[in-house]
Design a protein around this motif. Structure first.
Motif, PDB file in Angstrom:
ATOM      1  N   LYS A   2      10.334  12.502  19.255  1.00  0.00           N
ATOM      2  CA  LYS A   2       9.801  13.524  20.153  1.00  0.00           C
ATOM      3  C   LYS A   2       8.275  13.426  20.213  1.00  0.00           C
ATOM      4  CE  LYS A   2       9.816  18.517  20.720  1.00  0.00           C
ATOM      5  NZ  LYS A   2      10.266  19.771  20.154  1.00  0.00           N
ATOM      6  N   GLY A   3       7.707  13.481  21.397  1.00  0.00           N
ATOM      7  CA  GLY A   3       6.258  13.457  21.553  1.00  0.00           C
ATOM      8  C   GLY A   3       5.707  12.120  22.004  1.00  0.00           C
ATOM      9  N   GLY A   4       6.498  11.069  21.956  1.00  0.00           N
ATOM     10  CA  GLY A   4       6.048   9.764  22.429  1.00  0.00           C
ATOM     11  C   GLY A   4       4.942   9.134  21.607  1.00  0.00           C
ATOM     12  N   TYR A   5       4.861   9.447  20.327  1.00  0.00           N
ATOM     13  CA  TYR A   5       3.839   8.862  19.469  1.00  0.00           C
ATOM     14  C   TYR A   5       4.076   7.364  19.299  1.00  0.00           C
ATOM     15  CZ  TYR A   5       3.262  13.765  18.193  1.00  0.00           C
ATOM     16  OH  TYR A   5       3.068  15.121  18.226  1.00  0.00           O
ATOM     17  N   LYS A   6       2.999   6.606  19.168  1.00  0.00           N
ATOM     18  CA  LYS A   6       3.089   5.172  18.891  1.00  0.00           C
ATOM     19  C   LYS A   6       2.478   4.936  17.516  1.00  0.00           C
ATOM     20  CE  LYS A   6       2.963   3.930  23.665  1.00  0.00           C
ATOM     21  NZ  LYS A   6       3.689   2.864  24.223  1.00  0.00           N
ATOM     22  N   PHE A   7       3.360   4.695  16.541  1.00  0.00           N
ATOM     23  CA  PHE A   7       2.921   4.538  15.165  1.00  0.00           C
ATOM     24  C   PHE A   7       2.806   3.071  14.780  1.00  0.00           C
ATOM     25  CE2 PHE A   7       5.180   8.743  14.844  1.00  0.00           C
ATOM     26  CZ  PHE A   7       4.038   9.501  14.633  1.00  0.00           C
ATOM     27  N   LYS A   8       1.791   2.781  13.937  1.00  0.00           N
ATOM     28  CA  LYS A   8       1.632   1.423  13.421  1.00  0.00           C
ATOM     29  C   LYS A   8       1.998   1.330  11.948  1.00  0.00           C
ATOM     30  CE  LYS A   8      -3.326   1.781  12.387  1.00  0.00           C
ATOM     31  NZ  LYS A   8      -4.638   1.171  12.647  1.00  0.00           N
ATOM     32  N   ALA A   9       2.136   2.487  11.279  1.00  0.00           N
ATOM     33  CA  ALA A   9       2.532   2.511   9.867  1.00  0.00           C
ATOM     34  C   ALA A   9       3.242   3.823   9.594  1.00  0.00           C
ATOM     35  CB  ALA A   9       1.307   2.378   8.967  1.00  0.00           C
ATOM     36  N   VAL A  10       4.227   3.782   8.694  1.00  0.00           N
ATOM     37  CA  VAL A  10       4.974   4.985   8.328  1.00  0.00           C
ATOM     38  C   VAL A  10       5.302   4.938   6.841  1.00  0.00           C
ATOM     39  CG1 VAL A  10       7.237   4.017   8.906  1.00  0.00           C
ATOM     40  CG2 VAL A  10       6.893   6.493   8.977  1.00  0.00           C
ATOM     41  N   CYS A  18       5.083  10.602   6.737  1.00  0.00           N
ATOM     42  CA  CYS A  18       3.784  10.574   7.400  1.00  0.00           C
ATOM     43  C   CYS A  18       3.641   9.230   8.092  1.00  0.00           C
ATOM     44  CB  CYS A  18       2.646  10.734   6.400  1.00  0.00           C
ATOM     45  SG  CYS A  18       2.579  12.326   5.566  1.00  0.00           S
ATOM     46  N   ALA A  19       2.870   9.217   9.166  1.00  0.00           N
ATOM     47  CA  ALA A  19       2.665   7.980   9.905  1.00  0.00           C
ATOM     48  C   ALA A  19       1.262   7.946  10.489  1.00  0.00           C
ATOM     49  CB  ALA A  19       3.702   7.868  11.020  1.00  0.00           C
ATOM     50  N   VAL A  20       0.791   6.735  10.772  1.00  0.00           N
ATOM     51  CA  VAL A  20      -0.513   6.510  11.390  1.00  0.00           C
ATOM     52  C   VAL A  20      -0.271   5.983  12.799  1.00  0.00           C
ATOM     53  CG1 VAL A  20      -2.686   5.226  11.263  1.00  0.00           C
ATOM     54  CG2 VAL A  20      -1.545   5.954   9.159  1.00  0.00           C
ATOM     55  N   VAL A  26      -3.327  10.517  11.735  1.00  0.00           N
ATOM     56  CA  VAL A  26      -2.239  10.694  10.780  1.00  0.00           C
ATOM     57  C   VAL A  26      -1.419  11.912  11.178  1.00  0.00           C
ATOM     58  CG1 VAL A  26      -1.637  11.168   8.370  1.00  0.00           C
ATOM     59  CG2 VAL A  26      -3.549   9.633   8.905  1.00  0.00           C
ATOM     60  N   TYR A  27      -0.100  11.748  11.190  1.00  0.00           N
ATOM     61  CA  TYR A  27       0.834  12.834  11.462  1.00  0.00           C
ATOM     62  C   TYR A  27       1.857  12.886  10.340  1.00  0.00           C
ATOM     63  CZ  TYR A  27      -0.857  13.325  16.234  1.00  0.00           C
ATOM     64  OH  TYR A  27      -1.640  13.569  17.332  1.00  0.00           O
ATOM     65  N   CYS A  28       2.234  14.116   9.915  1.00  0.00           N
ATOM     66  CA  CYS A  28       3.254  14.293   8.887  1.00  0.00           C
ATOM     67  C   CYS A  28       4.267  15.340   9.335  1.00  0.00           C
ATOM     68  CB  CYS A  28       2.624  14.743   7.573  1.00  0.00           C
ATOM     69  SG  CYS A  28       1.519  13.536   6.809  1.00  0.00           S
ATOM     70  N   TRP A  29       5.489  15.254   8.781  1.00  0.00           N
ATOM     71  CA  TRP A  29       6.552  16.204   9.098  1.00  0.00           C
ATOM     72  C   TRP A  29       7.552  16.233   7.953  1.00  0.00           C
ATOM     73  CZ3 TRP A  29       5.642  11.514  11.213  1.00  0.00           C
ATOM     74  CH2 TRP A  29       6.634  10.542  11.091  1.00  0.00           C
ATOM     75  N   GLY A  30       8.365  17.289   7.910  1.00  0.00           N
ATOM     76  CA  GLY A  30       9.384  17.438   6.874  1.00  0.00           C
ATOM     77  C   GLY A  30       9.096  18.645   5.998  1.00  0.00           C
ATOM     78  N   ASP A  31       9.501  18.564   4.734  1.00  0.00           N
ATOM     79  CA  ASP A  31       9.327  19.652   3.772  1.00  0.00           C
ATOM     80  C   ASP A  31       7.887  19.657   3.269  1.00  0.00           C
ATOM     81  OD1 ASP A  31       9.489  21.522   1.753  1.00  0.00           O
ATOM     82  OD2 ASP A  31      11.247  20.643   0.804  1.00  0.00           O
ATOM     83  N   GLY A  32       7.215  20.780   3.397  1.00  0.00           N
ATOM     84  CA  GLY A  32       5.817  20.870   2.982  1.00  0.00           C
ATOM     85  C   GLY A  32       5.593  21.752   1.771  1.00  0.00           C
ATOM     86  N   GLN A  57      -6.118   3.594   8.434  1.00  0.00           N
ATOM     87  CA  GLN A  57      -5.502   2.280   8.615  1.00  0.00           C
ATOM     88  C   GLN A  57      -4.105   2.233   8.023  1.00  0.00           C
ATOM     89  OE1 GLN A  57      -8.156  -0.487   6.727  1.00  0.00           O
ATOM     90  NE2 GLN A  57      -9.246  -0.880   8.630  1.00  0.00           N
ATOM     91  N   GLY A  58      -3.904   2.969   6.945  1.00  0.00           N
ATOM     92  CA  GLY A  58      -2.619   2.915   6.252  1.00  0.00           C
ATOM     93  C   GLY A  58      -2.248   4.264   5.683  1.00  0.00           C
ATOM     94  N   ILE A  59      -0.992   4.373   5.273  1.00  0.00           N
ATOM     95  CA  ILE A  59      -0.463   5.637   4.763  1.00  0.00           C
ATOM     96  C   ILE A  59       0.551   5.344   3.658  1.00  0.00           C
ATOM     97  CG2 ILE A  59       1.408   5.771   6.470  1.00  0.00           C
ATOM     98  CD1 ILE A  59      -0.653   8.802   5.522  1.00  0.00           C
ATOM     99  N   THR A  60       0.625   6.239   2.681  1.00  0.00           N
ATOM    100  CA  THR A  60       1.648   6.138   1.652  1.00  0.00           C
ATOM    101  C   THR A  60       2.065   7.559   1.273  1.00  0.00           C
ATOM    102  OG1 THR A  60       2.254   5.103  -0.452  1.00  0.00           O
ATOM    103  CG2 THR A  60       0.064   6.081  -0.315  1.00  0.00           C
ATOM    104  N   ALA A  61       3.253   7.694   0.741  1.00  0.00           N
ATOM    105  CA  ALA A  61       3.762   9.014   0.374  1.00  0.00           C
ATOM    106  C   ALA A  61       4.502   8.935  -0.946  1.00  0.00           C
ATOM    107  CB  ALA A  61       4.706   9.532   1.461  1.00  0.00           C
ATOM    108  N   GLY A  62       4.221   9.903  -1.810  1.00  0.00           N
ATOM    109  CA  GLY A  62       4.956  10.048  -3.051  1.00  0.00           C
ATOM    110  C   GLY A  62       6.016  11.121  -2.865  1.00  0.00           C
ATOM    111  N   ALA A  63       6.590  11.577  -3.942  1.00  0.00           N
ATOM    112  CA  ALA A  63       7.624  12.609  -3.848  1.00  0.00           C
ATOM    113  C   ALA A  63       7.089  13.858  -3.176  1.00  0.00           C
ATOM    114  CB  ALA A  63       8.159  12.934  -5.234  1.00  0.00           C
TER     115      ALA A  63
END
Length: 99
Positions: A2-10, A18-20, A26-32, A57-63
């Motif tokens: 939804k939203g037509g985002y074009k991501f290069k990393a997730v 989260c994604a770039v 940077v955009y994030c979604w889910g449980d906050g 340029q990049g993104i990473t996510a932990g628990a």
């Protein structure tokens, strides 16, 4: 997506993602529950929401935390910090980016 985002990393954490975009946003979604969406609160979000900050340029996510590598090479992190995962020298949870 939804939203037509074009991501290069997730990246996916335990219950969030989260994604770039190709423009470096940077955009994030889910449980906050620990602020890992970078929106300054603990709310769950079903749609991607922009994380304020410099171009990434990049993104990473932990628990329950997320980190973005900016185009400058600096890393910003947010979310749960019980074990010092945000790298700011504290154990304080942050709901927005921490340089």
């Amino acid at each position: 997506m939804k939203g037509g985002y074009k991501f290069k990393a997730v990246a996916a954490g335990d219950k969030h993602a989260c994604a770039v975009t190709t423009a470096g946003q940077v955009y994030c979604w889910g449980d906050g529950w620990s602020g890992q969406l970078g929106r300054g609160n603990r709310e769950t979000a079903l749609d991607p929401g922009k994380v304020e900050g410099a171009a990434a340029q990049g993104i990473t996510a932990g628990a329950a935390h997320s980190c973005a590598r900016l185009t400058s090479g600096v890393v910003h992190c947010w979310g749960q910090n019980r074990y010092g995962a945000l790298g700011d020298g504290s154990k304080t949870e942050r709901g927005s980016t921490v340089p």
